[in-house]
Scaffold this motif. Structure first.
Motif, PDB file in Angstrom:
ATOM      1  N   LEU A   1     -15.592  40.643  35.388  1.00  0.00           N
ATOM      2  CA  LEU A   1     -14.426  39.820  35.082  1.00  0.00           C
ATOM      3  C   LEU A   1     -14.443  39.390  33.614  1.00  0.00           C
ATOM      4  N   GLU A   2     -15.606  39.013  33.131  1.00  0.00           N
ATOM      5  CA  GLU A   2     -15.695  38.589  31.732  1.00  0.00           C
ATOM      6  C   GLU A   2     -15.400  39.751  30.791  1.00  0.00           C
ATOM      7  N   GLN A   3     -15.877  40.936  31.147  1.00  0.00           N
ATOM      8  CA  GLN A   3     -15.620  42.108  30.295  1.00  0.00           C
ATOM      9  C   GLN A   3     -14.128  42.455  30.299  1.00  0.00           C
ATOM     10  N   PHE A   4     -13.475  42.372  31.468  1.00  0.00           N
ATOM     11  CA  PHE A   4     -12.031  42.632  31.537  1.00  0.00           C
ATOM     12  C   PHE A   4     -11.260  41.614  30.690  1.00  0.00           C
ATOM     13  N   HIS A   5     -11.683  40.362  30.772  1.00  0.00           N
ATOM     14  CA  HIS A   5     -11.014  39.331  29.966  1.00  0.00           C
ATOM     15  C   HIS A   5     -11.206  39.597  28.468  1.00  0.00           C
ATOM     16  N   THR A   6     -12.409  39.989  28.089  1.00  0.00           N
ATOM     17  CA  THR A   6     -12.670  40.309  26.685  1.00  0.00           C
ATOM     18  C   THR A   6     -11.776  41.443  26.201  1.00  0.00           C
ATOM     19  N   ALA A   7     -11.489  42.390  27.116  1.00  0.00           N
ATOM     20  CA  ALA A   7     -10.615  43.521  26.775  1.00  0.00           C
ATOM     21  C   ALA A   7      -9.143  43.113  26.752  1.00  0.00           C
ATOM     22  N   GLY A   8      -8.832  41.871  27.134  1.00  0.00           N
ATOM     23  CA  GLY A   8      -7.456  41.373  27.046  1.00  0.00           C
ATOM     24  C   GLY A   8      -6.681  41.407  28.335  1.00  0.00           C
ATOM     25  N   PHE A   9      -7.297  41.786  29.459  1.00  0.00           N
ATOM     26  CA  PHE A   9      -6.595  41.862  30.737  1.00  0.00           C
ATOM     27  C   PHE A   9      -6.580  40.493  31.425  1.00  0.00           C
ATOM     28  N   LYS A  10      -5.458  40.203  32.113  1.00  0.00           N
ATOM     29  CA  LYS A  10      -5.414  39.061  33.015  1.00  0.00           C
ATOM     30  C   LYS A  10      -5.823  39.539  34.405  1.00  0.00           C
ATOM     31  N   ILE A  11      -6.610  38.707  35.106  1.00  0.00           N
ATOM     32  CA  ILE A  11      -7.150  39.094  36.405  1.00  0.00           C
ATOM     33  C   ILE A  11      -6.527  38.237  37.492  1.00  0.00           C
ATOM     34  N   LEU A  12      -5.979  38.887  38.525  1.00  0.00           N
ATOM     35  CA  LEU A  12      -5.367  38.211  39.667  1.00  0.00           C
ATOM     36  C   LEU A  12      -6.270  38.383  40.882  1.00  0.00           C
ATOM     37  N   LEU A  13      -6.529  37.300  41.602  1.00  0.00           N
ATOM     38  CA  LEU A  13      -7.303  37.352  42.848  1.00  0.00           C
ATOM     39  C   LEU A  13      -6.328  37.591  43.996  1.00  0.00           C
ATOM     40  N   ASP A  14      -6.343  38.800  44.547  1.00  0.00           N
ATOM     41  CA  ASP A  14      -5.365  39.217  45.552  1.00  0.00           C
ATOM     42  C   ASP A  14      -5.840  38.839  46.950  1.00  0.00           C
ATOM     43  N   ASP A  15      -4.877  38.680  47.874  1.00  0.00           N
ATOM     44  CA  ASP A  15      -5.157  38.453  49.304  1.00  0.00           C
ATOM     45  C   ASP A  15      -5.993  37.207  49.550  1.00  0.00           C
ATOM     46  N   PHE A  16      -5.839  36.162  48.707  1.00  0.00           N
ATOM     47  CA  PHE A  16      -6.636  34.956  48.914  1.00  0.00           C
ATOM     48  C   PHE A  16      -6.236  34.311  50.247  1.00  0.00           C
ATOM     49  N   GLY A  17      -7.245  34.114  51.102  1.00  0.00           N
ATOM     50  CA  GLY A  17      -6.990  33.531  52.411  1.00  0.00           C
ATOM     51  C   GLY A  17      -6.869  34.552  53.512  1.00  0.00           C
ATOM     52  N   SER A  18      -7.226  35.834  53.230  1.00  0.00           N
ATOM     53  CA  SER A  18      -7.045  36.882  54.240  1.00  0.00           C
ATOM     54  C   SER A  18      -8.216  36.996  55.199  1.00  0.00           C
ATOM     55  N   GLY A  19      -9.244  36.156  55.021  1.00  0.00           N
ATOM     56  CA  GLY A  19     -10.361  36.210  55.954  1.00  0.00           C
ATOM     57  C   GLY A  19     -11.707  36.139  55.267  1.00  0.00           C
ATOM     58  N   TYR A  20     -11.752  36.408  53.947  1.00  0.00           N
ATOM     59  CA  TYR A  20     -12.996  36.355  53.207  1.00  0.00           C
ATOM     60  C   TYR A  20     -13.094  35.094  52.344  1.00  0.00           C
ATOM     61  N   SER A  21     -12.081  34.252  52.438  1.00  0.00           N
ATOM     62  CA  SER A  21     -11.924  33.171  51.458  1.00  0.00           C
ATOM     63  C   SER A  21     -13.127  32.244  51.418  1.00  0.00           C
ATOM     64  N   SER A  22     -13.501  31.925  50.214  1.00  0.00           N
ATOM     65  CA  SER A  22     -14.526  30.925  49.965  1.00  0.00           C
ATOM     66  C   SER A  22     -14.072  30.130  48.748  1.00  0.00           C
ATOM     67  N   LEU A  23     -13.942  28.798  48.912  1.00  0.00           N
ATOM     68  CA  LEU A  23     -13.503  27.980  47.787  1.00  0.00           C
ATOM     69  C   LEU A  23     -14.492  28.064  46.635  1.00  0.00           C
TER      70      LEU A  23
END
Length: 700
Positions: free
Chosen positions: A589-611
């Motif tokens: 995630l940090e490397q993607f951010h350094t490259a300028g990409f925005k990161i979206l967390l998809d399917d939050f709450g679909s069964g794997y969710s952890s706060l």
């Protein structure tokens, strides 16, 4: 012999895949360039670094070449140039680099570059690879690295070798050596040469070396090489028998005692013979990790059983490689031994169990009642799930495939059925076991056909990109879209993603499909930019499998750079399940951010969710799964949504709601200060032309 043949097959696959990948890259670059040599040379330095080429260059029709490392010269006399000007992809033999003074041994890949109408060859795109490219495909660890691997032409000329085979030298011929002749070798060499001319594989013995070598040769299916190439794998006889040396030394010592002490010779000989046989049997049938039965022992015992009615069970552990990578191989072996102890305890006197390899086990249980089998498996699963706390390792998720048997004559096809069943639930977290009878065999056949057509579908661009618009929750204006993939077959039939995405995640094809979609979206965004369309960000999904791929960040960064596109127009969606059991995800995630990409967390709450996920990892946006949105109207569900959104917003994250279908849901989400809305209330997923109309309306 089986190991040597298997290693040769592996080498063939690696070499063919490496060559195929590089030709696909060059062909794609040639198509995208449209024959514009300025575009080719100026834009290709990133590909040189990413794909570890020495250089890439473009040769015009008159033979004038320009390379990424700054050379300009005439290459009209090069064979690869002449071949590709005739419209052929071509791969050269190994030869000395004549462009610079390095004197390095290289291979050259070349493809024709067509005019836009693809009727006339305008020039040639070529890439130079050091011989380490082919050498790297031939490296191996089998037989403690003492096996030798070569790529040869059918006349015996060596094209490439594994690193430990360099003494043969590039350009030497395996049929002509500087040692004494041998009639057996003449026969073996003649037979090998004859078989190679007919495209056959085979074994042979080479007594010309200091020690006799056993070798296996197998053809490479590389049409671009101009003439057939073969992979040859060889290993010295002493290596093959080294494991028996201790036993043989013991026998020789005993023979000396027999000669000296003749009175006890018969008794000592019989004793030593029995001990030797016992040790040989343990080498053949004992697993070195668990010290229990191996697969060969299982097969032998199965054939001797008169009653073969029962259940053949294939088992492995989901993502077991994480244990080895995070805790070490020794800890991984300890886990396997504990699992084996459980199987030994839970397997009856007339039943069988064995360690196949890696984290794979096989069982044969004779209980006739299927419900009893389920209960026994549940008991085993509970015991395995207790191991992590005991050994301080990540959680274990065992998976079982079960096939009902009548006879045990042929274990391999029966085990194959159990493995096939197991693969249907591999990667899921809702089931630990499945019976073969539960399988939908029509679906299996359909999946097999999809796998077989994957390569053709990529080449023919049968995968279409659809766009599901995202709208502002407050202004109701279009603010972007999510890129989705659909498969339209040649007959026009549209295959939905649920048919092929899970399949490709299991077989690894999802890595190439993810890259295909990302590249297609970049290309479309660049096209809209050239047309003067309003530019809105498009998010692209990256599967959890792709995140395990080495250099994934560099790969995606290189692709977007090749289109000269600002990364703010391409966002990346990572499912929450991809953050589970991936210790590298934080760094990624940090490397993607350094490259300028925005990161979206998809399917939050679909069964794997952890706060805790929100606290540990830096996401720019979380996308509330439809299962959470559907809670709207339920008091407890609405309280949960309110808490989640407030927490995420306190971390500075934006909120996108998926699956919004009603005005009541929209109004509730607006009251929560949700940022974006995605769902059928505003729009279904749209083909590219229809989404383009939405963009035009947004500009009005």
């Amino acid at each position: 012999m089986s190991s040597i043949e298997g290693m040769a097959e592996q080498n063939v696959i690696l070499v063919e895949k490496e060559v195929s990948t590089r030709f696909r890259l060059l062909s794609g670059l040639a198509r995208e360039s449209g024959g514009d040599e300025k575009i080719i040379v100026n834009k290709l330095q990133g590909f040189v670094e990413t794909y570890q080429f020495k250089r890439i260059g473009y040769i015009a029709a008159d033979g004038t070449a320009e390379t990424t490392d700054g050379y300009r010269l005439n290459m009209s006399d090069r064979d690869f140039f002449q071949q590709s000007m005739r419209g052929k992809n071509f791969l050269t033999d190994a030869f000395e680099d004549r462009i610079d003074t390095s004197h390095e041994t290289i291979n050259v890949f070349s493809v024709p570059v067509y005019e836009k109408e693809r009727k006339t060859v305008k020039g040639v795109l070529f890439a130079t690879c050091k011989d380490e490219m082919l050498e790297g495909c031939l490296k191996n660890e089998i037989f403690e690295g003492q096996a030798f691997n070569y790529i040869i032409k059918i006349d015996g000329t060596i094209v490439a070798t594994s690193g430990n085979s360099k003494e043969w030298g590039i350009g030497r011929n395996i049929f002509n050596t500087d040692v004494s002749e041998d009639e057996r070798d003449d026969y073996a060499g003649d037979l090998m040469l004859s078989n190679m001319k007919e495209g056959k594989s085979g074994y042979g013995l080479d007594p010309k070396r200091k020690e006799v070598s056993l070798y296996y040769y197998m053809p490479l299916k590389i049409e671009e090489s101009g003439e057939p190439w073969y992979v040859v794998t060889a290993v010295e006889d002493s290596v093959l028998t080294s494991r028996m040396q201790v036993v043989m030394d013991a026998i020789n010592s005993l023979m000396v005692i027999i000669l000296v002490v003749i009175s006890v010779s018969v008794g000592v000989y019989i004793y030593s013979w029995r001990q030797s046989k016992k040790e040989l049997m343990s080498l053949a049938y004992q697993d070195p990790v668990t010290l229990g039965d191996n697969f060969a022992a299982f097969k032998k015992k199965a054939k001797s059983k008169k009653d073969g009615v029962g259940w053949l069970i294939a088992m492995d552990v989901t993502d077991f490689k994480l244990i080895n990578s995070t805790c070490g191989v020794k800890k991984g072996d300890e886990v396997l031994r504990v699992i084996w102890e459980i199987f030994e305890t839970e397997t009856g006197e007339n039943e069988l169990a064995a360690h196949v390899n890696a984290d794979r086990f096989i069982l044969f249980w004779m209980d006739e009642n299927q419900e009893n089998i389920k209960q026994r498996l549940e008991h085993v699963i509970r015991k395995i799930e207790e191991i992590p706390e005991r050994l301080e390792i990540p959680n274990l998720f065992p998976v079982f495939g079960i096939f009902h048997t009548i006879v045990l004559d042929e274990i391999d096809p029966l085990y194959g059925n159990a493995v096939q069943a197991k693969h249907q639930i591999k990667g899921r977290r809702d089931r630990h076991y499945i019976f073969y009878d539960e399988l939908n065999h029509e679906s299996i056949q359909e999946n097999r056909e999809l796998e077989e057509h994957f390569e053709t579908a990529l080449e023919n661009e049968e995968f279409e990109i659809w766009y599901q618009p995202k709208y502002s929750a407050h202004s109701r204006k279009l603010v972007g879209a999510e890129a989705l993939v659909r498969w339209r077959r040649a007959d026009g039939a549209l295959i939905p993603p649920l048919k092929f995405i899970p399949l490709f995640e299991r077989n690894g094809n999802i890595i190439r499909l993810d890259e295909y979609v990302f590249r297609a979206v970049c290309r479309q965004q660049k096209e809209w930019q050239k047309q003067g369309q309003k530019m809105l960000p498009v998010s692209v999904n990256i599967s959890r499998v792709s995140l395990y791929y080495s250099s994934v960040v560099e790969k995606y960064e290189s692709i977007i750079r090749s289109f000269d596109l600002d990364s703010k127009y391409i966002q990346l969606e990572i499912t929450e399940s991809a953050t589970i059991d991936n210790n590298e995800i934080f760094n990624l995630l940090e490397q993607f951010h350094t490259a300028g990409f925005k990161i979206l967390l998809d399917d939050f709450g679909s069964g794997y969710s952890s706060l805790a996920t929100l606290n540990r990892m830096h996401f720019d946006t979380i996308k509330l799964d439809k299962s959470l949105v559907d809670y709207i109207g339920d008091d407890n569900g609405e309280k949960l949504l309110n808490s989640i959104t407030k927490l995420a917003q306190s971390f500075g994250m934006e909120i996108t709601a998926e699956g919004v279908e009603t005005v009541e849901q929209l109004m509730f989400l607006c009251n929560l200060d949700c940022d974006d809305i995605q769902g059928y209330y505003f729009s279904r997923p749209l083909p590219v032309k229809e989404y383009e109309e939405c963009l035009k309306e947004a500009c009005m």
